[in-house]
Design an enzyme around this catalytic site. Structure first.
Site, PDB file in Angstrom:
ATOM      1  CG  ASP A  29      -2.068   0.974   1.085  1.00 34.24           C
ATOM      2  OD1 ASP A  29      -3.224   0.527   1.019  1.00 34.24           O
ATOM      3  OD2 ASP A  29      -1.812   2.211   1.013  1.00 34.24           O
ATOM      4  CB  ILE A  30       0.823   4.200  -2.217  1.00 38.29           C
ATOM      5  CG1 ILE A  30       1.920   5.054  -2.809  1.00 38.29           C
ATOM      6  CG2 ILE A  30      -0.417   5.016  -1.945  1.00 38.29           C
ATOM      7  CD1 ILE A  30       1.624   5.531  -4.227  1.00 38.29           C
ATOM      8  CG  ASN A  87     -11.960  -0.474   4.078  1.00 39.96           C
ATOM      9  OD1 ASN A  87     -12.282  -0.889   5.191  1.00 39.96           O
ATOM     10  ND2 ASN A  87     -10.802   0.114   3.843  1.00 39.96           N
ATOM     11  CG  HIS A 100      -8.690  -3.038  -2.207  1.00 38.02           C
ATOM     12  ND1 HIS A 100      -9.599  -2.325  -2.961  1.00 38.02           N
ATOM     13  CD2 HIS A 100      -8.532  -2.347  -1.055  1.00 38.02           C
ATOM     14  CE1 HIS A 100      -9.970  -1.246  -2.295  1.00 38.02           C
ATOM     15  NE2 HIS A 100      -9.343  -1.245  -1.125  1.00 38.02           N
ATOM     16  CG  HIS A 102      -6.816  -2.872   3.232  1.00 39.66           C
ATOM     17  ND1 HIS A 102      -6.072  -1.737   3.003  1.00 39.66           N
ATOM     18  CD2 HIS A 102      -8.046  -2.623   2.697  1.00 39.66           C
ATOM     19  CE1 HIS A 102      -6.799  -0.838   2.373  1.00 39.66           C
ATOM     20  NE2 HIS A 102      -8.009  -1.349   2.164  1.00 39.66           N
TER      21      HIS A 102
HETATM   22  P1  AMP Z   1      -9.694   1.433   0.331  1.00 39.55           P
HETATM   23  O1  AMP Z   1      -9.820   2.701   1.128  1.00 39.55           O
HETATM   24  O2  AMP Z   1     -10.088   0.202   1.094  1.00 39.55           O
HETATM   25  O3  AMP Z   1     -10.372   1.544  -1.002  1.00 39.55           O
HETATM   26  O4  AMP Z   1      -8.153   1.234   0.089  1.00 39.55           O
HETATM   27  C1  AMP Z   1      -7.492   1.725  -1.027  1.00 39.55           C
HETATM   28  C2  AMP Z   1      -6.043   1.688  -0.681  1.00 39.55           C
HETATM   29  O5  AMP Z   1      -5.288   1.815  -1.887  1.00 39.55           O
HETATM   30  C3  AMP Z   1      -5.555   2.787   0.254  1.00 39.55           C
HETATM   31  O6  AMP Z   1      -5.025   2.208   1.434  1.00 39.55           O
HETATM   32  C4  AMP Z   1      -4.514   3.537  -0.569  1.00 39.55           C
HETATM   33  O7  AMP Z   1      -3.420   3.959   0.214  1.00 39.55           O
HETATM   34  C5  AMP Z   1      -4.111   2.492  -1.579  1.00 39.55           C
HETATM   35  N1  AMP Z   1      -3.596   2.987  -2.841  1.00 39.55           N
HETATM   36  C6  AMP Z   1      -4.136   3.926  -3.642  1.00 39.55           C
HETATM   37  N2  AMP Z   1      -3.391   4.107  -4.750  1.00 39.55           N
HETATM   38  C7  AMP Z   1      -2.348   3.247  -4.639  1.00 39.55           C
HETATM   39  C8  AMP Z   1      -1.224   2.953  -5.467  1.00 39.55           C
HETATM   40  N3  AMP Z   1      -1.023   3.581  -6.627  1.00 39.55           N
HETATM   41  N4  AMP Z   1      -0.351   2.017  -5.043  1.00 39.55           N
HETATM   42  C9  AMP Z   1      -0.539   1.391  -3.873  1.00 39.55           C
HETATM   43  N5  AMP Z   1      -1.588   1.605  -3.052  1.00 39.55           N
HETATM   44  C10 AMP Z   1      -2.466   2.534  -3.423  1.00 39.55           C
END
Ligand code: AMP
Length: 114
Positions: A29-30, A87, A100, A102
Site C-alpha cells: 500500500d502506498i 472496505n 482488494h 488489506h
Molecule cells: P480502500 O480505502 O479500502 O479503497 O483502500 C485503497 C487503498 O489503496 C488505500 O489504502 C490507498 O493507500 C491504496 N492505494 C491507492 N493508490 C495506490 C497505489 N497507486 N499504489 C498502492 N496503493 C495505493
C-alpha cells in the site's frame, strides 16, 4: 469502470509487487497504516464486496486468502497474527472500486476500528 489498480495490473504505473499468480496480484500500500500493509487484488475487475457472487468467485477468493497466508508467512507476521480487511462502499471507507483485501501486520491492531 477501470481504476488505478487495473493500471498496476497492466504495469502502466509502478507498484511494489510482493506476489503474483495467474489470477491474483499483491503489492505494498502506498500509504501504509502498519509496518506491513499489503493489498491483495483479483486481476479481474470486481468493484466491491457486494459484487461478489459466492459460486462464481469462490475459487478466486480462496486464492486471495492463500496469497494472504503466503505473504504473511514470507514477511514473518504469520505467527504473531495480522488483520485482513475489505472496505465496502462509502461507509466502509472504500476509496478504490476494485476489490482488494488489506493485509495489515507488524504491530498490535486496535479494536474497534475507527
Ligand atoms: P480502500 O480505502 O479500502 O479503497 O483502500 C485503497 C487503498 O489503496 C488505500 O489504502 C490507498 O493507500 C491504496 N492505494 C491507492 N493508490 C495506490 C497505489 N497507486 N499504489 C498502492 N496503493 C495505493
Amino acid at each position: 469502470m477501470s481504476t488505478i489498480f487495473s493500471k498496476i495490473i497492466n504495469r502502466e504505473i509502478p507498484a511494489d509487487i510482493v506476489y503474483e499468480s495467474e489470477n491474483v496480484l499483491a503489492f505494498k500500500d502506498i500509504r501504509p497504516q502498519a509496518p506491513v500493509h499489503i493489498l491483495i487484488i483479483p486481476k479481474t475487475e470486481i468493484p466491491k464486496v457486494t459484487d461478489i457472487k459466492g459460486k462464481e468467485h469462490a475459487e478466486l477468493l480462496g486464492e486471495m486468502f492463500d496469497a494472504a497466508n503466503k505473504i504473511a508467512s514470507d514477511l514473518g507476521i504469520a505467527e504473531d497474527g495480522f488483520r485482513l480487511v475489505f472496505n465496502c462502499g462509502n461507509n466502509g471507507g472504500q476509496e478504490v472500486y476494485h476489490l482488494h483485501m488489506h493485509l495489515l501486520g507488524g504491530r498490535k491492531m486496535n479494536w474497534p476500528p475507527g
